[in-house]
Design a protein around this motif. Structure first.
Motif, PDB file in Angstrom:
ATOM      1  N   ALA A 173       0.807  -1.214   0.000  1.00  0.00           N
ATOM      2  CA  ALA A 173       0.000   0.000   0.000  1.00  0.00           C
ATOM      3  C   ALA A 173       0.841   1.266   0.000  1.00  0.00           C
ATOM      4  O   ALA A 173       0.317   2.360  -0.244  1.00  0.00           O
ATOM      5  CB  ALA A 173      -0.940   0.004   1.210  1.00  0.00           C
ATOM      6  N   SER A 174       2.137   1.153   0.257  1.00  0.00           N
ATOM      7  CA  SER A 174       3.010   2.327   0.215  1.00  0.00           C
ATOM      8  C   SER A 174       3.217   2.831  -1.206  1.00  0.00           C
ATOM      9  O   SER A 174       3.733   3.930  -1.401  1.00  0.00           O
ATOM     10  CB  SER A 174       4.373   1.993   0.829  1.00  0.00           C
ATOM     11  N   PHE A 175       2.832   2.029  -2.193  1.00  0.00           N
ATOM     12  CA  PHE A 175       3.031   2.401  -3.598  1.00  0.00           C
ATOM     13  C   PHE A 175       1.687   2.404  -4.314  1.00  0.00           C
ATOM     14  O   PHE A 175       1.180   1.365  -4.738  1.00  0.00           O
ATOM     15  CB  PHE A 175       4.008   1.431  -4.274  1.00  0.00           C
ATOM     16  N   GLU A 176       1.116   3.588  -4.420  1.00  0.00           N
ATOM     17  CA  GLU A 176      -0.183   3.730  -5.064  1.00  0.00           C
ATOM     18  C   GLU A 176      -0.088   3.309  -6.530  1.00  0.00           C
ATOM     19  O   GLU A 176       0.787   3.763  -7.262  1.00  0.00           O
ATOM     20  CB  GLU A 176      -0.655   5.180  -4.971  1.00  0.00           C
ATOM     21  N   GLY A 177      -0.966   2.416  -6.942  1.00  0.00           N
ATOM     22  CA  GLY A 177      -0.955   1.947  -8.319  1.00  0.00           C
ATOM     23  C   GLY A 177      -0.193   0.654  -8.523  1.00  0.00           C
ATOM     24  O   GLY A 177      -0.181   0.104  -9.621  1.00  0.00           O
ATOM     25  N   LEU A 178       0.471   0.142  -7.473  1.00  0.00           N
ATOM     26  CA  LEU A 178       1.126  -1.152  -7.603  1.00  0.00           C
ATOM     27  C   LEU A 178       0.061  -2.188  -7.924  1.00  0.00           C
ATOM     28  O   LEU A 178      -0.939  -2.300  -7.214  1.00  0.00           O
ATOM     29  CB  LEU A 178       1.842  -1.517  -6.308  1.00  0.00           C
ATOM     30  N   PRO A 179       0.216  -2.956  -9.015  1.00  0.00           N
ATOM     31  CA  PRO A 179      -0.830  -3.903  -9.421  1.00  0.00           C
ATOM     32  C   PRO A 179      -1.170  -4.885  -8.300  1.00  0.00           C
ATOM     33  O   PRO A 179      -0.298  -5.280  -7.515  1.00  0.00           O
ATOM     34  CB  PRO A 179      -0.203  -4.629 -10.617  1.00  0.00           C
ATOM     35  N   GLU A 180      -2.437  -5.287  -8.241  1.00  0.00           N
ATOM     36  CA  GLU A 180      -2.883  -6.186  -7.188  1.00  0.00           C
ATOM     37  C   GLU A 180      -2.215  -7.543  -7.266  1.00  0.00           C
ATOM     38  O   GLU A 180      -2.143  -8.262  -6.257  1.00  0.00           O
ATOM     39  CB  GLU A 180      -4.406  -6.344  -7.239  1.00  0.00           C
ATOM     40  N   HIS A 181      -1.706  -7.916  -8.455  1.00  0.00           N
ATOM     41  CA  HIS A 181      -1.058  -9.223  -8.572  1.00  0.00           C
ATOM     42  C   HIS A 181       0.399  -9.198  -8.116  1.00  0.00           C
ATOM     43  O   HIS A 181       1.099 -10.194  -8.237  1.00  0.00           O
ATOM     44  CB  HIS A 181      -1.149  -9.757 -10.006  1.00  0.00           C
ATOM     45  N   ILE A 182       0.854  -8.048  -7.572  1.00  0.00           N
ATOM     46  CA  ILE A 182       2.192  -7.944  -7.003  1.00  0.00           C
ATOM     47  C   ILE A 182       2.073  -7.517  -5.547  1.00  0.00           C
ATOM     48  O   ILE A 182       1.496  -6.475  -5.239  1.00  0.00           O
ATOM     49  CB  ILE A 182       3.064  -6.940  -7.770  1.00  0.00           C
TER      50      ILE A 182
END
Length: 346
Positions: free
Chosen positions: A55-64
């Motif tokens: 959650a610290s990286f907005e936009g990180l894909p949900e599959h990662i």
């Protein structure tokens, strides 16, 4: 078999990064180098558990999923990250210099950040295999396969004194055309004699060289085939068992990998349930008290994270992971090292 008089193993880059929309939040505890104040390292409230910092990286894909290590790992202070990727929704891809015949090329090495930009800002980045520079040419010592094209095989020779020459089988992480993934050992003699093995040739610098690997030695080989692949070594895990085959792959002694010492490390692995795991740890006291790990310790860490198969990649000053283009560890060179190969994931 190609033989040279000098070789310097360095570090190659394996890169996994996300889409341009993947931006760190303003309160993200992981910042770009140089690290401010407390060195940017927030320790987990539970000293024994990995924490999910996705959650610290907005936009990180949900599959990662991005995991940060506890403060104490393998009995010592640690700063380590593991990117866990669902292979049902993503594939691992490779960038590398194009030197398919072990004779080097004029294509220069690149930093992980340069590959990140060139590949349209993927989501996670870690460095890859080994490499060296000699007499104006750039060499990869490790396998690189990208979209079915062999960019470089694993190097097919090793020596401590350049008088006694060995032909080692060395580790690789492969994606095959049927969608399966494996960690294995390979040997390249030429385009028609490139083999995959489930066990290495048991070479040792303390013994005479074994014969050159072939279709039948060190065991029945499978003709090399891969859609994407990255080489390195030693193999850390195979079929759920810790292997750490540094001696057989001739990564001890003069190789400079320093497998029994604590250093920054990079590794790639897979789990039984179809996850790809990309691991990096900081070291060499870039953060006070954080020395890094041996390859055996990395094998234990990855097994604890659920990996059944894993491969050590280049470490030391080459070790780097980018998440949404941002460094999550401090590189031990003080800046990113330019490398010969990268793996990236969106």
């Amino acid at each position: 078999m190609k033989i040279v008089n000098t070789i310097r193993f360095a570090a190659a880059a394996l890169i996994l990064v996300s889409v341009a929309a993947c931006d760190p939040k303003k309160n993200n505890p992981v910042q770009n180098w140089p690290w401010p104040g407390d060195n940017g390292q927030q320790q987990n409230p539970d000293p024994e558990e990995w924490s999910d910092v996705s959650a610290s990286f907005e936009g990180l894909p949900e599959h990662i999923q991005l995991l940060k290590s506890p403060k104490i790992l393998q009995g010592r202070e640690a700063i380590a990250y593991a990117a866990v990727v669902d292979l049902n929704q993503a594939t691992f891809q490779v960038w590398g210099i194009n030197a398919p015949d072990l004779n080097g090329c004029k294509e220069p090495f690149q930093t992980p950040s340069e590959v990140y930009s060139a590949k349209n800002e993927p989501a996670i980045v870690i460095n890859g295999g080994y490499f060296y520079y000699d007499s104006g040419k750039y060499y990869s010592s490790s396998l690189e396969v990208s979209n079915g094209k062999l960019l470089s095989p694993n190097i097919n020779y090793a020596s401590e004194d350049w008088k006694t020459i060995y032909a080692p089988t060395r580790g690789a992480f492969l994606e095959h055309s049927d969608g399966s993934y494996e960690v294995c050992w390979t040997f390249f003699q030429d385009a028609n004699n490139h083999w995959i093995y489930q066990n290495p040739a048991e070479n040792s610098y303390s013994a005479a060289p074994l014969r050159t690997p072939s279709a039948t030695f060190p065991e029945t080989g499978k003709k090399f085939e891969a859609v994407n692949g990255i080489g390195g070594g030693p193999v850390l895990l195979k079929n759920g068992e810790i292997r750490n085959t540094a001696q057989a792959e001739l990564f001890d002694g003069a190789s400079g990998i320093m497998v029994d010492e604590s250093h920054p490390r990079t590794a790639i692995g897979k789990t039984a349930d179809g996850k790809l795991v990309l691991f990096v740890c900081e070291g060499r006291n870039m953060t006070e008290g954080v020395a890094g790990f041996t390859t055996l310790e990395v094998a234990n860490i990855l097994k604890d994270l659920g990996c059944t198969d894993a491969l050590n990649l280049d470490g030391g000053g080459s070790t780097m992971m980018l998440v949404c283009g941002h460094e999550v560890i401090k590189p031990s060179d003080g800046k990113q090292r330019a490398v010969a190969s990268c793996v990236y994931i969106r």
